[in-house]
Design a protein around this motif. Structure first.
Motif, mmCIF file in Angstrom:
data_model
loop_
_atom_site.group_PDB
_atom_site.id
_atom_site.type_symbol
_atom_site.label_atom_id
_atom_site.label_comp_id
_atom_site.label_asym_id
_atom_site.label_seq_id
_atom_site.Cartn_x
_atom_site.Cartn_y
_atom_site.Cartn_z
ATOM 1 N N ASP A 1 1.016 5.618 -0.212
ATOM 2 C CA ASP A 1 0.294 6.805 -0.084
ATOM 3 C C ASP A 1 1.195 7.944 -0.180
ATOM 4 O O ASP A 1 2.456 7.936 0.240
ATOM 5 C CB ASP A 1 -0.473 6.865 1.334
ATOM 6 N N SER B 1 -0.013 3.601 12.032
ATOM 7 C CA SER B 1 -0.773 3.338 13.467
ATOM 8 C C SER B 1 -0.882 2.078 13.918
ATOM 9 O O SER B 1 -1.622 1.967 14.740
ATOM 10 C CB SER B 1 -2.201 4.169 12.995
ATOM 11 N N GLU B 2 -0.647 1.064 12.744
ATOM 12 C CA GLU B 2 -0.873 -0.230 13.067
ATOM 13 C C GLU B 2 -0.033 -1.406 12.867
ATOM 14 O O GLU B 2 0.171 -2.351 13.615
ATOM 15 C CB GLU B 2 -1.693 -0.601 11.733
ATOM 16 N N ASP C 1 -0.071 0.686 7.700
ATOM 17 C CA ASP C 1 -0.098 2.072 8.135
ATOM 18 C C ASP C 1 0.443 2.269 9.337
ATOM 19 O O ASP C 1 0.636 1.431 10.274
ATOM 20 C CB ASP C 1 -1.756 2.107 8.440
ATOM 21 N N TRP D 1 0.879 -1.310 0.025
ATOM 22 C CA TRP D 1 -0.110 0.133 -0.036
ATOM 23 C C TRP D 1 0.838 1.308 -0.025
ATOM 24 O O TRP D 1 1.989 1.193 0.625
ATOM 25 C CB TRP D 1 -0.571 -0.083 1.094
ATOM 26 N N CYS E 1 4.299 7.318 1.998
ATOM 27 C CA CYS E 1 4.396 6.058 2.908
ATOM 28 C C CYS E 1 4.181 4.749 2.020
ATOM 29 O O CYS E 1 3.671 4.778 0.904
ATOM 30 C CB CYS E 1 3.172 6.145 3.913
ATOM 31 N N GLY F 1 5.980 -1.040 7.614
ATOM 32 C CA GLY F 1 5.843 0.259 7.177
ATOM 33 C C GLY F 1 6.989 1.314 7.009
ATOM 34 O O GLY F 1 8.007 1.154 7.558
ATOM 35 N N PHE G 1 0.810 11.027 12.117
ATOM 36 C CA PHE G 1 0.529 9.842 11.370
ATOM 37 C C PHE G 1 0.030 8.582 12.479
ATOM 38 O O PHE G 1 0.040 7.533 12.082
ATOM 39 C CB PHE G 1 1.996 9.348 10.780
ATOM 40 N N THR H 1 7.003 0.950 12.111
ATOM 41 C CA THR H 1 7.351 1.910 10.992
ATOM 42 C C THR H 1 8.663 2.345 11.050
ATOM 43 O O THR H 1 9.043 2.706 11.959
ATOM 44 C CB THR H 1 6.082 3.154 10.954
#
Length: 271
Positions: A6, A27-28, A25, A4, A21, A59, A98, A31
């Motif tokens: 972004d 937040s998950e 994500d 993914w 990114c 990420g 983020f 990173t």
């Protein structure tokens, strides 16, 4: 692996900053937050962020600081403690924007210094580790001489034209970095004391042929950090290990983050 992606603009430090990114994500999942060099930006990481996401399965978040790439402008002249200000004032806002839950700061050159300053100055349990590529903690005569050569190249050579491909205002980008480093008062700049406060594992990567800094920079990390330090010295490599020796750098970061994840995993109770 399908990743993914972004990209867009986020506000931090009162300035719109471009970002990209890759992978899960922020937040998950853990990173990797990439912090660029003194003349870098999102685009100048080239395909490294994507390859890093693919190699680690994690990420990756990369952004351009104020005055770089397509981000908003920075006030000039830059203060001589601009790296400390970026670390303490702006980076926390980026992480918050983020909703980063767990991160490894991956910094190159100025970005490596900013990463170390943040980890050594800000109490943030979200930061699980550091990857520092060609960081600098104090000035060295050979590095300052190379920065002086960069000024000559910008004023009389091809550097300004090359920078215009990646930076909205190459003049401001270059002057913000070069004028600070060549200011007479900057010769005594030294932030190595932040290393004394590091409490997370660190991977340091240095090219043996780096014209901007010697092995003394990563020796300082190894000698002063209370936490584990892994060291990768690269033969035939200059100031940009991620671009000059990408396969070795990707392998080292992948192995480092795998160990961090293993350490961070909750223990399974045995009945």
């Amino acid at each position: 692996m399908t990743l993914w992606t972004d990209s867009g603009v986020v506000e931090a430090g009162g300035v719109p900053l471009e970002y990209a990114c890759y992978g899960p994500d922020p937040s998950e999942a853990l990173t990797l937050v990439l912090l660029h060099e003194g003349l870098g930006c999102v685009a100048l990481w080239r395909d490294f962020p994507q390859r890093l996401a693919e190699a680690t399965g994690l990420g990756v978040l990369v952004y351009s600081r104020a005055g770089y790439g397509q981000s908003g402008p920075a006030e000039l002249p830059r203060p001589l403690d601009y790296m400390t200000r970026e670390a303490v004032d702006v980076l926390p806002q980026v992480l918050a924007a983020f909703d980063v839950q767990k991160a490894v700061l991956v910094g190159h050159s100025d970005g490596g210094t900013i990463a170390a300053i943040y980890a050594g100055s800000v109490s943030d349990t979200r930061i699980r580790g550091l990857v520092l590529m060609a960081p600098h903690f104090f000035t060295e005569p050979m590095g300052l001489a190379e920065i002086e050569r960069a000024r000559l190249d910008f004023e009389t050579g091809d550097l300004k034209r090359k920078m215009a491909k990646y930076h909205r205002d190459p003049e401001a980008t270059f002057r913000g970095w070069n004028d600070a480093w060549l200011h007479p008062d900057f010769a005594g700049w030294n932030v190595a004391d932040v290393i004394d406060y590091l409490r997370i594992p660190t991977l340091v990567i240095q090219g043996r042929d780096d014209p901007y800094g010697t092995m003394a920079q990563i020796d300082e990390v190894e000698d002063r950090s209370y936490a584990p330090v892994d060291r990768l010295e690269l033969e035939g490599c200059g100031h940009a290990p991620f671009a000059e020796k990408p396969d070795q750098v990707l392998a080292a970061i992948s192995e480092f983050t795998t160990r961090l994840i293993r350490i961070d995993a909750p223990e399974i109770a045995v009945a």
